[in-house]
Design a protein around this motif. Structure first.
Motif, PDB file in Angstrom:
ATOM      1  N   ALA A 342       0.844  -1.204   0.000  1.00 26.98           N
ATOM      2  CA  ALA A 342       0.000   0.000   0.000  1.00 26.98           C
ATOM      3  C   ALA A 342       0.875   1.248   0.000  1.00 26.98           C
ATOM      4  O   ALA A 342       2.097   1.174  -0.163  1.00 26.98           O
ATOM      5  N   ARG A 343       0.236   2.392   0.187  1.00 29.30           N
ATOM      6  CA  ARG A 343       0.945   3.665   0.293  1.00 29.30           C
ATOM      7  C   ARG A 343       0.515   4.369   1.575  1.00 29.30           C
ATOM      8  O   ARG A 343      -0.627   4.275   2.011  1.00 29.30           O
ATOM      9  N   GLY A 344       1.470   5.079   2.174  1.00 33.73           N
ATOM     10  CA  GLY A 344       1.145   5.836   3.365  1.00 33.73           C
ATOM     11  C   GLY A 344       2.037   5.466   4.534  1.00 33.73           C
ATOM     12  O   GLY A 344       3.114   4.916   4.327  1.00 33.73           O
ATOM     13  N   PRO A 345       1.608   5.669   5.769  1.00 36.56           N
ATOM     14  CA  PRO A 345       0.378   6.414   6.094  1.00 36.56           C
ATOM     15  C   PRO A 345       0.627   7.917   5.958  1.00 36.56           C
ATOM     16  O   PRO A 345       1.632   8.428   6.414  1.00 36.56           O
ATOM     17  N   GLY A 346      -0.246   8.563   5.296  1.00 38.83           N
ATOM     18  CA  GLY A 346      -0.102   9.988   5.080  1.00 38.83           C
ATOM     19  C   GLY A 346       0.840  10.327   3.938  1.00 38.83           C
ATOM     20  O   GLY A 346       1.329   9.458   3.220  1.00 38.83           O
ATOM     21  N   TYR A 347       1.091  11.627   3.788  1.00 41.51           N
ATOM     22  CA  TYR A 347       1.885  12.149   2.679  1.00 41.51           C
ATOM     23  C   TYR A 347       3.330  12.391   3.096  1.00 41.51           C
ATOM     24  O   TYR A 347       3.640  12.528   4.281  1.00 41.51           O
TER      25      TYR A 347
END
Length: 439
Positions: A342-347
């Motif tokens: 996945a991507r993240g957490p946050g930017y």
């Protein structure tokens, strides 16, 4: 050179002993394969479930929608497709599919698995785990395993357009490029492979002489070869030339899927992959197919580029389903849609061009034959950590992590290959969750 003569030469040169088991089996005539069929759709690069099927409140993880939407029992991220925000023309956006349209159409058939712990944020390891069930090297992809278990004699059982498609020598692999490329391979003597009445490069008699010369040269090389690797390569060459006849058995569309604009080229490629896979299933040749769409590794410009790629992916899945339904095979299909992680957490920054980095807790979506839809299993918290799941009841809160091993144990049972001899060579140590797929 017919099969009998080839086997005679192979025995003389030692090729029959040196060649991998899957290659030797591929020389036998394959019975038509009636299904079930398995489609493995890879969003390569690491997708963002927060912007798809694991929505979060607006804040550090989400800055594109105010609240989650629901369709049946499934929550999703209701992100609109604004041409300006996506950097596309309105005519191009028309070919994409929003989350809302996708989940409205397919939620009743979908199983969403949230909080899947990949235990890695490495691309190669994550792709292996998603599609083989195991992080380390040495295991075949699920597509290869199910093809080897259900149609071991076929040269065409496993087709792939990319993603993780390791076979570990248990089954031959047929690469998918585009419909046009396949037509060229199947009809090498036609100046226009899309037109059977077009001019030919050579007369039929000349082509026959060319093939005989190729065969004679191959026979001579095989008789002189001593190294097992060289012999195996010649074996593969023989099979690939024989594959030309197999490809002619496919009913490919007269016009391959074509989209306008260079920014939709990858979606156009995915659609052509879909056309080839459906043709291979309809021809009762293939057992499993890998379809692949890249562009999800968005360390920058996440809100533009990632949303655009997700919209392409959903449009591609919808296109595949329409093609399958038109071919009359949709009821025999099982689809698995996943990514490296996945991507993240946050930017990773504060400006509008910020991206999201790798994150090991992800989601997987499935639908089709054997999958009970309108369900979500597993969850992540507000910080995108995976919740524990009870192996028996699938209740969230206590139990075990949801892992690729557990998913693949369930997939093997669903495919009816969990007790196959070839499956026993690749044991998985994950937690058995009997109700995971079928409820």
């Amino acid at each position: 050179m017919d099969r009998r003569n080839f086997l005679k030469i192979a025995a003389m040169t030692g090729l029959a002993v040196a060649a991998p088991v899957g290659v030797r089996r591929a020389l036998a005539d394959a019975e038509p394969y009636e299904g079930p069929y398995f489609v493995l759709i890879s969003a390569s690069g690491g997708w963002d479930p927060v912007y798809l099927c694991d929505p979060k409140e607006q804040g550090p993880l989400n800055r594109l929608y105010s609240a989650a939407a629901t369709q049946g029992n499934i929550s999703y991220a209701p992100i609109g497709l604004d041409p300006v925000a996506l950097g596309l023309e309105e005519a191009e956006v028309a070919y994409l599919m929003s989350n809302t349209d996708f989940f409205t159409k397919y939620a009743s058939r979908l199983l969403v698995l949230n909080g899947v712990d990949m235990a890695t944020n490495n691309h190669d390891a994550g792709a292996r785990a998603t599609w083989s069930g195991r992080l380390p090297e040495g295991f075949p992809s699920f597509g290869a395993l199910v093809a080897a278990a259900r149609a071991p004699e076929s040269t065409f059982a496993y087709v792939s357009a990319g993603g993780f498609d390791a076979t570990e020598g248990i089954i031959p692999l047929t690469r998918i490029s585009s419909v046009d490329a396949v037509k060229k391979i199947a009809n090498p003597n036609l100046t226009d492979p899309n037109n059977a009445d077009t001019d030919k490069f050579h007369s039929d008699k000349t082509m026959e002489r060319i093939r005989k010369a190729q065969t004679a040269r191959l026979e001579a090389q095989m008789a002189a070869a001593r190294l097992p690797r060289a012999k195996a390569a010649m074996n593969e060459l023989f099979l690939s030339r024989g594959g030309e006849k197999l490809l002619k058995g496919l009913t490919l569309p007269a016009e391959p899927a074509t989209l306008p604009g260079y920014q939709l080229g990858d979606l156009q490629g995915f659609m052509q992959q879909s056309q080839f896979a459906v043709a291979a299933f309809k021809a009762k040749m293939a057992v499993a197919a890998n379809l692949n769409l890249g562009g999800f590794d968005t360390h920058g410009n996440h809100d533009r580029d990632h949303v655009r790629q997700l919209a392409k992916l959903l449009a591609g899945v919808d296109f595949f389903m329409q093609e399958a339904e038109a071919a009359g095979i949709a009821d025999k299909l099982t689809l698995v849609i996943g990514s490296d992680f996945a991507r993240g957490p946050g930017y990773n920054g504060d400006n509008e061009y910020a991206g999201k980095d790798h994150w090991s807790v992800t989601s997987v979506m499935m639908m089709g034959k054997g999958i009970k839809g309108n369900r979500v299993v597993g969850a992540t918290d507000a910080e995108q950590y995976g919740a524990l799941v009870d192996p028996a009841s699938l209740a969230v809160g206590k139990g075990k992590k949801l892992t690729p091993e557990s998913i693949h144990l369930a997939l093997r049972k669903l495919a009816g290959i969990d007790t196959a001899d070839v499956t026993a060579r690749f044991p998985l140590a994950g937690e058995d969750m009997p109700k995971l797929l079928a409820g």
